[in-house]
Design a protein around this motif. Structure first.
Motif: not given
Length: 357
Positions: A24-39
């Protein structure tokens, strides 16, 4: 509606929560940048069994889980805490039909949430044959557009009633465009409107007034600061890695470390008191209210010290401190915090300023 968190590439190497939190930590930057639901993150929690385990997290054993997820991502932590809250409400107040609805959502790999915030008239419930009709709107609904069966509160006969509506309906409108917050960008938070949505009796949760019943409403707020404590843990670790060999910077860091320890102790004690059977409900509410206010003060001390010591890079993506600090600053804006502080002060003032042991 779509089941957003069951992609074909669900991570599957190690289902221990610690390993899930790393991903989850490794994906957090991408989720934030895309403002996308963390599916993928929710899928990972589903596959690991963490989502299903919420049915058994009825004591302060939830504390390390909430903080571990919060340290990985406050966005995911916010969604997980909402799911846990919904499951606890169903376990406490639901009949067999309501708990079956919740169990079916979990079995399908879907999380739940609790949508209570509103402006204006909010949501009203009207009795019809075999159920109720919901009209009006909610705001700040995290997971909107993805959660299918949230716990939704509505005004009924001058009181508050909980429902588990099925949002697969043209009578439900969802607007995510309004969520332009600086932090918590991936929570899919939006406004939801109900235009005559019919909810059968089987999807009514509890009785009038149950949602705000003490100590589970105010006392249950310890779970929010438990998630936020995870973010403080992460921020302190990142801050320590960037600490300069300078006495002024060390003094700021020491102040932050003291605030962190105070926050940790308050959260732990709030969890213990709130989840201890047969405790005094009024005292639980007062202690958790005090802990919420104290936690905010501590968190703001840590944020200020971190930004001053690290400098401009703590404001600039993709520095992880930028994301962590923005998320925490946003998530700290909890409702009625000043009223909670005032309640704790009034309760303590009448008792010599002390809680019982």
């Amino acid at each position: 509606m779509r089941n957003a968190w069951l992609p074909s590439d669900v991570p599957d190497p190690d289902h221990a929560l610690e390993a899930v939190a790393v991903r989850i930590w490794q994906r957090a930057a991408a989720v934030d940048a895309a403002a996308a639901f963390p599916a993928k993150d929710i899928a990972d929690l589903v596959t690991s069994g963490t989502i299903a385990a919420c049915a058994d997290l009825l004591d302060d054993n939830a504390l390390p889980i909430l903080s571990t997820i919060g340290a990985a991502s406050l966005t995911v932590g916010r969604l997980f805490e909402g799911h846990l809250n919904a499951v606890k409400l169903a376990n406490r107040y639901g009949d067999a039909e309501a708990t079956d609805i919740v169990a079916a959502e979990i079995a399908a790999g879907r999380i739940l949430g609790v949508w209570n915030a509103e402006r204006g008239g909010g949501v009203t419930a009207t009795r019809i044959d075999g159920g109720y009709r919901l009209d009006g709107g909610k705001v700040h609904c995290s997971g909107a557009g993805t959660i299918r069966r949230p716990v939704v509160t509505a005004s009924l006969n001058g009181d508050t009633q909980m429902f588990l509506p099925d949002l697969v309906s043209p009578r439900v409108g969802i607007d995510l465009a309004i969520w332009r917050a600086a932090g918590m960008r991936g929570t899919a938070t939006g406004s939801v409107t109900f235009d005559g949505l019919e909810v059968p009796d089987a999807a009514v949760l509890g009785s009038l007034g149950d949602y705000y019943r003490s100590p589970w409403f105010s006392g249950g707020a310890w779970r929010v600061i438990a998630v936020q404590l995870g973010a403080l843990d992460r921020i302190m670790a990142l801050h320590a890695d960037r600490l300069r060999d300078d006495p002024v910077a060390r003094a700021r860091f020491a102040a932050a470390a003291g605030a962190h320890e105070a926050a940790r102790l308050h959260v732990r004690e709030a969890a213990r008191r709130a989840e201890t059977p047969n405790s005094n409900p009024e005292e639980i509410d007062a202690y958790v209210d005090l802990a919420r206010g104290t936690f905010e003060t501590a968190a703001l001390t840590i944020i200020e010290a971190t930004r001053r010591n690290v400098g401009l890079s703590s404001f600039i993506a993709p520095d992880p401190l930028d994301r962590c600090l923005r998320d925490l600053e946003t998530y700290l804006r909890q409702p009625f915090l000043d009223a909670s502080r005032d309640h704790a002060a009034r309760w303590l003032a009448a008792r010599g300023g002390r809680f019982s042991a």
